[in-house]
Design a protein around this motif. Structure first.
Motif, PDB file in Angstrom:
ATOM      1  N   GLN A 108       9.562 -20.547   5.864  1.00 15.78           N
ATOM      2  CA  GLN A 108       8.261 -20.436   5.193  1.00 15.78           C
ATOM      3  C   GLN A 108       7.977 -21.688   4.363  1.00 15.78           C
ATOM      4  OE1 GLN A 108       8.328 -16.786   2.980  1.00 15.78           O
ATOM      5  NE2 GLN A 108       7.909 -15.539   4.764  1.00 15.78           N
ATOM      6  N   LEU A 109       9.001 -22.218   3.721  1.00 14.60           N
ATOM      7  CA  LEU A 109       8.825 -23.425   2.909  1.00 14.60           C
ATOM      8  C   LEU A 109       8.581 -24.644   3.792  1.00 14.60           C
ATOM      9  CD1 LEU A 109      11.584 -22.848   0.235  1.00 14.60           C
ATOM     10  CD2 LEU A 109       9.133 -22.489  -0.019  1.00 14.60           C
ATOM     11  N   LYS A 110       9.207 -24.659   4.957  1.00 19.39           N
ATOM     12  CA  LYS A 110       9.020 -25.764   5.904  1.00 19.39           C
ATOM     13  C   LYS A 110       7.555 -25.862   6.306  1.00 19.39           C
ATOM     14  CE  LYS A 110      10.356 -27.061  10.574  1.00 19.39           C
ATOM     15  NZ  LYS A 110      11.105 -26.610  11.750  1.00 19.39           N
ATOM     16  N   ASP A 111       6.942 -24.716   6.543  1.00 15.62           N
ATOM     17  CA  ASP A 111       5.529 -24.684   6.919  1.00 15.62           C
ATOM     18  C   ASP A 111       4.643 -25.215   5.793  1.00 15.62           C
ATOM     19  OD1 ASP A 111       6.304 -23.601   9.329  1.00 15.62           O
ATOM     20  OD2 ASP A 111       5.807 -21.540   8.773  1.00 15.62           O
ATOM     21  N   ALA A 112       5.139 -25.176   4.565  1.00 16.97           N
ATOM     22  CA  ALA A 112       4.380 -25.676   3.414  1.00 16.97           C
ATOM     23  C   ALA A 112       4.629 -27.169   3.178  1.00 16.97           C
ATOM     24  CB  ALA A 112       4.748 -24.881   2.166  1.00 16.97           C
ATOM     25  N   GLY A 113       5.457 -27.790   4.030  1.00 15.95           N
ATOM     26  CA  GLY A 113       5.714 -29.219   3.912  1.00 15.95           C
ATOM     27  C   GLY A 113       6.738 -29.611   2.868  1.00 15.95           C
ATOM     28  N   ILE A 114       7.599 -28.685   2.505  1.00 14.01           N
ATOM     29  CA  ILE A 114       8.638 -28.943   1.500  1.00 14.01           C
ATOM     30  C   ILE A 114       9.867 -29.537   2.186  1.00 14.01           C
ATOM     31  CG2 ILE A 114      10.163 -27.824  -0.180  1.00 14.01           C
ATOM     32  CD1 ILE A 114       7.864 -25.857  -0.703  1.00 14.01           C
ATOM     33  N   LYS A 169      20.267 -14.799   7.347  1.00 11.62           N
ATOM     34  CA  LYS A 169      18.937 -14.623   7.944  1.00 11.62           C
ATOM     35  C   LYS A 169      17.852 -14.772   6.882  1.00 11.62           C
ATOM     36  CE  LYS A 169      20.386 -11.659  11.748  1.00 11.62           C
ATOM     37  NZ  LYS A 169      20.401 -10.298  12.281  1.00 11.62           N
ATOM     38  N   TYR A 170      18.113 -14.227   5.694  1.00 15.37           N
ATOM     39  CA  TYR A 170      17.153 -14.344   4.599  1.00 15.37           C
ATOM     40  C   TYR A 170      16.930 -15.812   4.239  1.00 15.37           C
ATOM     41  CZ  TYR A 170      15.010 -14.034   0.037  1.00 15.37           C
ATOM     42  OH  TYR A 170      14.152 -14.202  -1.026  1.00 15.37           O
ATOM     43  N   LEU A 171      18.022 -16.560   4.114  1.00 20.13           N
ATOM     44  CA  LEU A 171      17.911 -17.979   3.776  1.00 20.13           C
ATOM     45  C   LEU A 171      17.140 -18.742   4.847  1.00 20.13           C
ATOM     46  CD1 LEU A 171      21.494 -18.708   2.392  1.00 20.13           C
ATOM     47  CD2 LEU A 171      19.375 -18.482   1.074  1.00 20.13           C
ATOM     48  N   ASP A 172      17.408 -18.435   6.113  1.00 20.22           N
ATOM     49  CA  ASP A 172      16.690 -19.093   7.213  1.00 20.22           C
ATOM     50  C   ASP A 172      15.194 -18.785   7.153  1.00 20.22           C
ATOM     51  OD1 ASP A 172      18.992 -20.241   8.244  1.00 20.22           O
ATOM     52  OD2 ASP A 172      19.334 -18.616   9.691  1.00 20.22           O
ATOM     53  N   GLY A 173      14.855 -17.519   6.961  1.00 20.15           N
ATOM     54  CA  GLY A 173      13.451 -17.113   6.900  1.00 20.15           C
ATOM     55  C   GLY A 173      12.724 -17.717   5.718  1.00 20.15           C
TER      56      GLY A 173
END
Length: 98
Positions: free
Chosen positions: A65-71, A57-61
Motif C-alpha cells: 500500500q505504501l509502495k503505491d503511494a510512492g514511498i 503477510k501483513y508486512l507485505d500488504g
C-alpha cells in the motif's frame, strides 16, 4: 474499548513503536528474523508458525500500500514494522500477564 483506542492512537505509543521498528531494522536482516525479534521483545516468546506467516503477510500488504503511494522501500519497511509493533503492543498478551 476506549483504552485500547487510546493505546493505539497515543503519540507515546507511536513513538515507542517507531523505536522498536528502528531496533528491528538494525538487528534483523530479513522479514522473518525481524518478526521473530518483535515477538521476543514485545511478548517474550517466539511467534507460532501461523503468527509468523500472518505477520509476514501483513508486512507485505502494508508495504505494498505504501509502495503505491510512492514511498521509498526503506521507509515502507520502517513504517510496516512500526505498525506491526503497535499491533503487538496493543494485544492482550502484551498488556496482561497470565
Amino acid at each position: 474499548p476506549l483504552q485500547a483506542l487510546f493505546r493505539m492512537n497515543d503519540p507515546f505509543a507511536h513513538q515507542q513503536a517507531k523505536a522498536l521498528a528502528a531496533r528491528l531494522i538494525v538487528s534483523g536482516s530479513d522479514k522473518k528474523s525481524r518478526v521473530k525479534l518483535a515477538y521476543q521483545i514485545a511478548l517474550g516468546r517466539l511467534p507460532e508458525k501461523d503468527e509468523l506467516s500472518s505477520a509476514q503477510k501483513y508486512l507485505d500488504g502494508f508495504a505494498e500500500q505504501l509502495k503505491d503511494a510512492g514511498i521509498s522501500k526503506e521507509e515502507q519497511s520502517r513504517l510496516a514494522l512500526a505498525s506491526l509493533a503497535r499491533i503487538l503492543m496493543s494485544s492482550n498478551e502484551f498488556m496482561y500477564v497470565d
